[in-house]
Design a protein around this motif. Structure first.
Motif, PDB file in Angstrom:
ATOM      1  N   ILE A  83       0.806  -1.222   0.000  1.00 19.10           N
ATOM      2  CA  ILE A  83       0.000   0.000   0.000  1.00 19.10           C
ATOM      3  C   ILE A  83       0.840   1.274   0.000  1.00 19.10           C
ATOM      4  O   ILE A  83       0.310   2.352  -0.315  1.00 19.10           O
ATOM      5  CB  ILE A  83      -0.973   0.036   1.202  1.00 19.10           C
ATOM      6  CG1 ILE A  83      -0.195   0.090   2.534  1.00 19.10           C
ATOM      7  CG2 ILE A  83      -1.922  -1.141   1.169  1.00 19.10           C
ATOM      8  CD1 ILE A  83      -1.076   0.351   3.738  1.00 19.10           C
ATOM      9  N   GLN A  84       2.130   1.155   0.298  1.00 19.72           N
ATOM     10  CA  GLN A  84       2.990   2.337   0.274  1.00 19.72           C
ATOM     11  C   GLN A  84       3.968   2.298  -0.892  1.00 19.72           C
ATOM     12  O   GLN A  84       4.168   3.303  -1.578  1.00 19.72           O
ATOM     13  CB  GLN A  84       3.756   2.456   1.598  1.00 19.72           C
ATOM     14  CG  GLN A  84       4.552   3.752   1.745  1.00 19.72           C
ATOM     15  CD  GLN A  84       5.214   3.870   3.104  1.00 19.72           C
ATOM     16  OE1 GLN A  84       5.297   2.905   3.857  1.00 19.72           O
ATOM     17  NE2 GLN A  84       5.702   5.053   3.442  1.00 19.72           N
ATOM     18  N   ARG A  85       4.546   1.144  -1.158  1.00 17.44           N
ATOM     19  CA  ARG A  85       5.558   1.043  -2.214  1.00 17.44           C
ATOM     20  C   ARG A  85       4.940   1.168  -3.605  1.00 17.44           C
ATOM     21  O   ARG A  85       5.537   1.765  -4.510  1.00 17.44           O
ATOM     22  CB  ARG A  85       6.308  -0.284  -2.101  1.00 17.44           C
ATOM     23  CG  ARG A  85       7.394  -0.467  -3.156  1.00 17.44           C
ATOM     24  CD  ARG A  85       8.036  -1.845  -3.060  1.00 17.44           C
ATOM     25  NE  ARG A  85       8.801  -2.000  -1.836  1.00 17.44           N
ATOM     26  CZ  ARG A  85      10.057  -1.578  -1.688  1.00 17.44           C
ATOM     27  NH1 ARG A  85      10.676  -0.958  -2.681  1.00 17.44           N
ATOM     28  NH2 ARG A  85      10.691  -1.770  -0.552  1.00 17.44           N
ATOM     29  N   HIS A  86       3.754   0.601  -3.797  1.00 19.84           N
ATOM     30  CA  HIS A  86       3.188   0.512  -5.142  1.00 19.84           C
ATOM     31  C   HIS A  86       2.073   1.511  -5.403  1.00 19.84           C
ATOM     32  O   HIS A  86       1.313   1.359  -6.355  1.00 19.84           O
ATOM     33  CB  HIS A  86       2.655  -0.911  -5.381  1.00 19.84           C
ATOM     34  CG  HIS A  86       3.701  -1.964  -5.289  1.00 19.84           C
ATOM     35  ND1 HIS A  86       3.601  -3.060  -4.468  1.00 19.84           N
ATOM     36  CD2 HIS A  86       4.911  -2.072  -5.898  1.00 19.84           C
ATOM     37  CE1 HIS A  86       4.680  -3.811  -4.586  1.00 19.84           C
ATOM     38  NE2 HIS A  86       5.492  -3.229  -5.446  1.00 19.84           N
ATOM     39  N   ARG A  98       7.557   7.349  -0.160  1.00 14.14           N
ATOM     40  CA  ARG A  98       7.433   5.922  -0.437  1.00 14.14           C
ATOM     41  C   ARG A  98       8.236   5.106   0.576  1.00 14.14           C
ATOM     42  O   ARG A  98       9.161   5.590   1.221  1.00 14.14           O
ATOM     43  CB  ARG A  98       7.941   5.594  -1.836  1.00 14.14           C
ATOM     44  CG  ARG A  98       7.201   6.264  -2.969  1.00 14.14           C
ATOM     45  CD  ARG A  98       5.788   5.741  -3.138  1.00 14.14           C
ATOM     46  NE  ARG A  98       5.205   6.252  -4.359  1.00 14.14           N
ATOM     47  CZ  ARG A  98       5.137   5.587  -5.510  1.00 14.14           C
ATOM     48  NH1 ARG A  98       5.609   4.358  -5.585  1.00 14.14           N
ATOM     49  NH2 ARG A  98       4.600   6.141  -6.572  1.00 14.14           N
ATOM     50  N   GLY A  99       7.899   3.825   0.650  1.00 18.13           N
ATOM     51  CA  GLY A  99       8.619   2.894   1.496  1.00 18.13           C
ATOM     52  C   GLY A  99       7.953   1.540   1.406  1.00 18.13           C
ATOM     53  O   GLY A  99       6.949   1.368   0.709  1.00 18.13           O
ATOM     54  N   ASP A 388       9.152  11.886   4.975  1.00 24.60           N
ATOM     55  CA  ASP A 388       9.494  10.887   5.994  1.00 24.60           C
ATOM     56  C   ASP A 388       8.665   9.626   5.763  1.00 24.60           C
ATOM     57  O   ASP A 388       7.464   9.602   6.060  1.00 24.60           O
ATOM     58  CB  ASP A 388       9.206  11.464   7.384  1.00 24.60           C
ATOM     59  CG  ASP A 388       9.717  10.584   8.510  1.00 24.60           C
ATOM     60  OD1 ASP A 388       9.586   9.354   8.400  1.00 24.60           O
ATOM     61  OD2 ASP A 388      10.224  11.120   9.511  1.00 24.60           O
ATOM     62  N   PRO A 389       9.268   8.545   5.247  1.00 22.96           N
ATOM     63  CA  PRO A 389       8.504   7.324   4.970  1.00 22.96           C
ATOM     64  C   PRO A 389       7.833   6.739   6.209  1.00 22.96           C
ATOM     65  O   PRO A 389       6.750   6.160   6.113  1.00 22.96           O
ATOM     66  CB  PRO A 389       9.553   6.365   4.411  1.00 22.96           C
ATOM     67  CG  PRO A 389      10.618   7.248   3.850  1.00 22.96           C
ATOM     68  CD  PRO A 389      10.658   8.435   4.770  1.00 22.96           C
ATOM     69  N   GLU A 390       8.456   6.897   7.382  1.00 23.73           N
ATOM     70  CA  GLU A 390       7.861   6.335   8.592  1.00 23.73           C
ATOM     71  C   GLU A 390       6.577   7.076   8.961  1.00 23.73           C
ATOM     72  O   GLU A 390       5.571   6.462   9.315  1.00 23.73           O
ATOM     73  CB  GLU A 390       8.848   6.399   9.756  1.00 23.73           C
ATOM     74  CG  GLU A 390       8.299   5.747  11.016  1.00 23.73           C
ATOM     75  CD  GLU A 390       9.266   5.807  12.183  1.00 23.73           C
ATOM     76  OE1 GLU A 390       8.838   5.516  13.311  1.00 23.73           O
ATOM     77  OE2 GLU A 390      10.444   6.142  11.970  1.00 23.73           O
ATOM     78  N   LEU A 391       6.583   8.409   8.859  1.00 23.18           N
ATOM     79  CA  LEU A 391       5.358   9.171   9.114  1.00 23.18           C
ATOM     80  C   LEU A 391       4.286   8.831   8.079  1.00 23.18           C
ATOM     81  O   LEU A 391       3.099   8.720   8.412  1.00 23.18           O
ATOM     82  CB  LEU A 391       5.653  10.671   9.094  1.00 23.18           C
ATOM     83  CG  LEU A 391       6.418  11.245  10.285  1.00 23.18           C
ATOM     84  CD1 LEU A 391       6.659  12.744  10.079  1.00 23.18           C
ATOM     85  CD2 LEU A 391       5.674  11.002  11.591  1.00 23.18           C
ATOM     86  N   ALA A 392       4.703   8.666   6.829  1.00 24.26           N
ATOM     87  CA  ALA A 392       3.748   8.299   5.788  1.00 24.26           C
ATOM     88  C   ALA A 392       3.096   6.950   6.102  1.00 24.26           C
ATOM     89  O   ALA A 392       1.881   6.784   5.951  1.00 24.26           O
ATOM     90  CB  ALA A 392       4.431   8.258   4.422  1.00 24.26           C
TER      91      ALA A 392
END
Length: 430
Positions: A83-86, A98-99, A388-392
Motif C-alpha cells: 500500500i505504500q511502495r506501489h 514511499r517505502g 518521511d517514509p515512517e510518518l507516511a
C-alpha cells in the motif's frame, strides 16, 4: 442455535453470513435482486460500477472469515500490492514518501470480489443465498424478533435476523411498527457527485505503480483515484462536492486537470478508454446511532451501510463491514452489546471522513474546536510525511484502519512533525 436470516446479499450481508455459519446450523441470505450467475454488476448496486477500495485491513479480515479468498481472487486476475511502495498517495496536496509498508492491499473489481465471496459463502455448510426475495417486515413475539415476512406474505422464522440492507435499510421504520423508537441519525449533507471511466492498462502506465489516490483540498475540493484491475484495466473515478466530471472524455480529462496533482490527467490523456462513462451521487453521509437506544428488540442486529454509510470518496465501507462481521463471531449477540462494539469500529472512520468533509466549501456542519485542531495538525503532519517514509506509513496505517487516529499524535510522531517545520503544500508535480 438453529437459524439466522440475513437481509441483503451485499458485501456486508455475505460477510455476516460467513461469520454466522460458524454459530448457526442454518443461515439464509435474502436479496431483492435476481442474483447473477456470472461476475457482473447488479441492478440494485449501482455504486459497484465505480472504483472500490479494499483496504489492507479489510483484506486480512475477509481472509480470516473466508480463508484463502485473496489467493483465489489473485488466481482470477486480482492484483496484490504494497500500500505504500506501489501506490501514489497524495493527501492535502502532499505526495507522501514511499517505502515498504509490509501491508498488502488487493486490487479487484467489485463484481469479481462480490461474485467470489458469494460463491464461497453459498458453498458453506447450511448456508443458502437466495435472490428475488423482498423482505417487507419483521415477525415478533414478546419483545423479540422471530423472523421476517416476504412480499408474497410468506413468513421465514429465525432465531436471529441481521439487517445488511444498506443505505435503504427499513429497520428504522420496522422498529416503529413494533413500538420502538428509531435511532437518531447523524447526517452530513455532502452532495458528492462522481464519475467513472475504464481504460486499457499498459505495463509502463504511471511508471508501473498500481494505485493513484488524490485527495480533495479546500482549494480544490475534488478527488480522484486510479486502480489497476484484472484484465489489464484501469478504473478511474473522480468526484467532488456539488459537482462531478462530465460524461465526455474531454470533459473527464479536463476535470482531472483541476485535481491537486496531475497524475490522473496524464494517465487519462494517454490511455485508451473502454466502455461508457458512469455517474453517481451521494447526497449525505449518514450514521444511525443504534448504540444509543435504550430499548431494542432481541433477535435483531443491523450492520454495514444500514448502520453507517460513509462518504465513498474515502473507500472505507467494505473494510468496516468486514470488521463488523468479525464482531458477530463474539459470544455476545445481544443487540446493545453488539451495537456498542461496532460503534467503536465506526467511530474512527466516521471522525476521519466527517472531519475531512467539513473542511470543504459548501459542506454544512459544526466544526468543533477539536476538529479544527486535528485538521490543522494533520496538515502539518502530511507535509512532514512527504519527506518521511515512517510518518507516511503511520498515516496509511490509520487510513487502512489498523491504528486509531490518536496514534498520529504519539510523542515520536509529534516531535518529528514539529521538527520538520513543513508547511501545507501547493499542488504537487508528478
Amino acid at each position: 442455535m438453529d437459524h439466522a436470516v440475513v437481509i441483503g446479499a451485499s458485501m456486508s450481508g455475505l460477510l455476516a453470513a460467513a461469520a454466522l455459519h460458524r454459530l448457526f446450523a442454518q443461515v439464509t441470505v435474502l436479496d431483492r435482486d435476481t442474483l447473477p450467475t456470472v461476475d457482473t454488476h447488479r441492478r440494485n448496486v449501482a455504486q459497484s460500477r465505480h472504483a472500490h477500495g479494499l483496504l489492507a485491513r479489510g483484506r486480512e479480515v475477509i481472509d480470516e472469515l473466508l480463508p484463502g479468498l485473496s489467493a483465489e481472487l489473485v488466481a482470477q486476475g486480482a492484483i496484490k500490492g504494497d500500500i505504500q511502495r506501489h501506490s501514489r498517495q497524495i493527501h492535502s496536496g502532499q505526495r507522501l514518501a514511499r517505502g515498504a509498508s509490509g501491508l498488502d492491499g488487493l486490487l479487484v473489481s467489485r463484481p469479481l470480489l462480490e461474485g467470489q465471496i458469494r460463491r464461497r459463502v453459498s458453498a458453506l455448510p447450511g448456508v443458502r443465498v437466495l435472490g428475488d426475495r423482498i423482505v417487507t417486515g419483521l415477525l415478533s413475539q414478546r419483545g423479540r424478533v422471530t423472523g421476517v415476512r416476504l412480499a408474497d406474505g410468506r413468513p421465514i422464522p429465525a432465531d436471529l435476523v441481521v439487517d445488511a440492507g444498506g443505505r435503504g435499510s427499513r429497520t428504522p421504520f420496522w422498529l416503529g411498527e413494533l413500538g420502538y423508537d428509531p435511532p437518531r441519525e447523524d447526517r452530513v449533507p455532502i452532495d458528492v457527485r462522481y464519475g467513472t471511466r475504464e481504460f486499457h492498462r499498459g505495463p509502463d502506465d504511471l511508471g508501473g505503480d498500481l494505485v493513484t489516490i488524490i485527495g480533495p483540498t479546500p482549494e480544490s475540493p475534488r478527488a480522484g483515484v486510479a486502480l489497476a484491475l484484472e484484465d489489464d484495466r484501469w478504473i478511474v473515478t473522480m468526484g467532488g462536492y456539488g459537482e462531478g466530471p462530465g460524461p465526455g472524455l474531454s470533459e473527464f480529462a479536463g476535470y482531472a486537470t483541476t485535481l491537486a496533482a496531475p497524475d490522473l490527467h496524464q494517465l487519462i490523456s494517454t490511455a485508451t478508454p473502454i466502455g461508457e462513462p458512469r455517474a453517481y451521487r451521494i447526497p449525505a453521509a449518514v450514521r444511525r446511532r443504534y448504540e444509543r437506544l435504550a430499548r431494542f428488540p432481541e433477535g435483531l442486529l443491523v450492520t454495514g451501510d444500514a448502520v453507517c454509510a460513509f462518504n465513498p470518496l474515502y473507500g472505507q465501507g467494505m473494510t468496516v463491514a468486514a470488521l463488523e462481521a468479525g464482531v458477530l463471531l463474539g459470544a455476545e449477540l445481544r443487540p446493545q452489546a453488539f451495537f456498542r462494539r461496532i460503534a467503536k469500529i465506526v467511530d474512527a472512520p466516521w471522525d476521519i471522513t466527517v472531519g475531512g468533509d467539513l473542511r470543504m466549501p459548501g459542506v454544512e456542519g459544526v466544526m468543533t474546536p477539536k476538529t479544527r485542531m486535528v485538521n490543522a495538525y494533520l496538515e502539518r503532519y502530511l507535509a512532514a510525511a512527504a519527506h518521511d517514509p515512517e510518518l507516511a506509513l503511520r498515516f496509511l496505517r490509520v487510513a487502512n484502519l489498523y491504528d486509531p487516529p490518536p496514534s498520529l499524535m504519539s510523542p515520536g510522531s509529534l516531535l518529528k512533525v514539529l521538527r520538520s517545520g513543513a508547511q501545507p503544500a501547493v499542488p504537487v508535480p508528478a
